[in-house]
Scaffold this motif. Structure first.
Motif, short mmCIF file in Angstrom:
data_model
loop_
_atom_site.label_atom_id
_atom_site.label_comp_id
_atom_site.label_asym_id
_atom_site.label_seq_id
_atom_site.Cartn_x
_atom_site.Cartn_y
_atom_site.Cartn_z
N LEU A 122 0.90 -1.13 -0.05
CA LEU A 122 0.16 0.20 0.13
C LEU A 122 0.87 1.15 -0.14
CD1 LEU A 122 -2.49 1.80 0.18
CD2 LEU A 122 -2.27 1.24 2.85
N ASP A 123 0.65 2.10 -0.85
CA ASP A 123 1.22 3.69 -0.88
C ASP A 123 0.19 4.48 -0.90
OD1 ASP A 123 3.92 2.63 -0.98
OD2 ASP A 123 4.00 2.67 -3.12
N PHE A 124 0.07 5.27 0.03
CA PHE A 124 -1.06 6.02 0.40
C PHE A 124 -0.39 7.40 0.68
CE2 PHE A 124 -4.71 6.28 3.96
CZ PHE A 124 -5.19 7.26 3.30
N VAL A 125 -0.85 8.35 -0.41
CA VAL A 125 -0.37 9.68 -0.20
C VAL A 125 -1.58 10.64 -0.10
CG1 VAL A 125 1.80 9.10 -1.37
CG2 VAL A 125 -0.03 9.91 -2.84
N SER A 126 -1.45 11.99 0.31
CA SER A 126 -2.18 13.06 0.13
C SER A 126 -1.54 14.00 -0.69
CB SER A 126 -2.69 13.59 1.42
OG SER A 126 -1.39 14.12 2.16
N HIS A 146 1.67 14.96 1.62
CA HIS A 146 2.77 14.27 2.28
C HIS A 146 2.39 12.77 2.02
CE1 HIS A 146 -0.69 14.15 5.33
NE2 HIS A 146 -0.10 13.21 5.77
N MET A 147 3.32 11.86 2.37
CA MET A 147 3.22 10.51 2.52
C MET A 147 2.48 10.18 3.75
SD MET A 147 3.57 7.32 1.14
CE MET A 147 4.81 7.33 -0.11
N VAL A 148 1.18 9.46 3.43
CA VAL A 148 0.51 9.08 4.72
C VAL A 148 0.98 7.64 5.32
CG1 VAL A 148 -1.83 8.49 5.15
CG2 VAL A 148 -1.31 10.30 3.65
N PHE A 149 0.97 6.68 4.45
CA PHE A 149 1.43 5.45 4.95
C PHE A 149 1.88 4.78 3.60
CE2 PHE A 149 0.85 0.90 5.12
CZ PHE A 149 1.33 0.57 6.29
N ILE A 168 -1.66 -1.43 -3.94
CA ILE A 168 -2.92 -0.52 -3.81
C ILE A 168 -2.09 0.92 -3.91
CG2 ILE A 168 -4.64 0.38 -2.70
CD1 ILE A 168 -4.82 -2.45 -1.33
N THR A 169 -2.71 1.99 -4.63
CA THR A 169 -2.46 3.13 -4.62
C THR A 169 -3.24 3.92 -4.31
OG1 THR A 169 -0.43 2.81 -6.13
CG2 THR A 169 -1.18 5.12 -5.77
N ILE A 170 -3.24 4.88 -3.18
CA ILE A 170 -4.47 5.72 -2.88
C ILE A 170 -3.77 6.99 -2.90
CG2 ILE A 170 -5.79 6.70 -0.80
CD1 ILE A 170 -6.04 3.79 0.13
N LEU A 171 -4.57 7.87 -3.64
CA LEU A 171 -4.11 9.51 -3.79
C LEU A 171 -5.24 10.09 -3.27
CD1 LEU A 171 -2.85 9.27 -7.49
CD2 LEU A 171 -1.66 9.03 -5.57
N ARG A 199 -7.23 13.61 -1.60
CA ARG A 199 -6.95 15.01 -1.63
C ARG A 199 -6.51 15.43 -0.09
NH1 ARG A 199 -12.63 14.57 -3.44
NH2 ARG A 199 -12.43 14.64 -5.68
N THR A 200 -7.18 14.98 0.88
CA THR A 200 -6.59 15.32 2.23
C THR A 200 -6.50 14.14 2.98
OG1 THR A 200 -8.68 15.85 3.37
CG2 THR A 200 -6.91 17.66 2.22
N ALA A 201 -5.81 13.64 3.81
CA ALA A 201 -6.03 12.49 4.68
C ALA A 201 -5.39 12.90 6.22
CB ALA A 201 -5.02 11.25 4.13
N GLU A 202 -6.04 12.44 7.20
CA GLU A 202 -5.65 12.49 8.60
C GLU A 202 -5.58 11.22 9.17
OE1 GLU A 202 -6.59 16.05 11.16
OE2 GLU A 202 -8.17 15.74 9.56
N ARG A 203 -4.24 10.93 9.86
CA ARG A 203 -4.27 9.73 10.64
C ARG A 203 -5.11 9.91 11.85
NH1 ARG A 203 2.03 9.60 10.85
NH2 ARG A 203 1.41 10.44 12.95
N SER A 204 -5.75 8.82 12.42
CA SER A 204 -6.58 8.96 13.41
C SER A 204 -5.75 9.54 14.82
CB SER A 204 -7.18 7.69 14.02
OG SER A 204 -6.07 6.66 14.30
#
Length: 151
Positions: free
Chosen positions: A6-10, A13-16, A76-79, A81-86
């Motif tokens: 999983l590459d998860f970015v907003s 920044h890189m989220v995870f 899996i790649t998630i792009l 708009r905005t992402a916040e960790r809990s």
């Protein structure tokens, strides 16, 4: 148990980034569950909660404001708009934003302002849901580690 990358970015920044067992994401037509070797897929993400599952570790929870997800059998790649960790969500601030949006909507705003107020209300509700789920989990150790971002 098998894993998938999983590459998860907003936008900022890189989220995870790392190997996971499952990803649950808010697709445009409903909740999606992605496992290793999933059929290829490209979808728009709705505002909502992304859950990342890793064997033997607490679920990682994120609030996203929408975006896109590409799924291949091995990645899996998630792009977003905005992402916040809990663990980044301030419950008091999110609750204040929810109350403010509800109050402004109750005043009957002009039509051109209503959509942005409804979106602000939805974002605050998602943030509250994600933060409260994390509080209910109460992991015993650090939920996120710098190594997760560097893989």
């Amino acid at each position: 148990m098998s894993t998938i990358r999983l590459d998860f970015v907003s936008q900022d920044h890189m989220v995870f980034s790392g190997d996971v067992n499952e990803v649950l994401a808010p697709g445009i037509e409903g909740q999606l569950g992605i496992l290793p070797k999933h059929a290829p897929l490209m979808t728009i993400l709705s505002p909502g909660e992304v859950v990342v599952k890793r064997e033997g570790q607490p679920d990682l929870l994120f609030a996203v404001s929408g975006g896109w997800m590409e799924v291949r059998p091995d990645k899996i790649t998630i792009l977003a708009r905005t992402a916040e960790r809990s663990d980044e969500i301030d419950l008091q601030r999110a609750e204040a934003a929810r109350a403010r949006a509800e109050q402004l909507l109750a005043q009957g705003p002009p039509r051109e302002e209503r959509a942005s107020l409804e979106m602000a209300l939805r974002r605050s509700q998602i943030r509250l849901k994600v933060a409260r789920r994390r509080a209910a989990q109460r992991p015993s150790g650090p939920e996120f580690q710098q190594a997760d971002l560097e893989r």
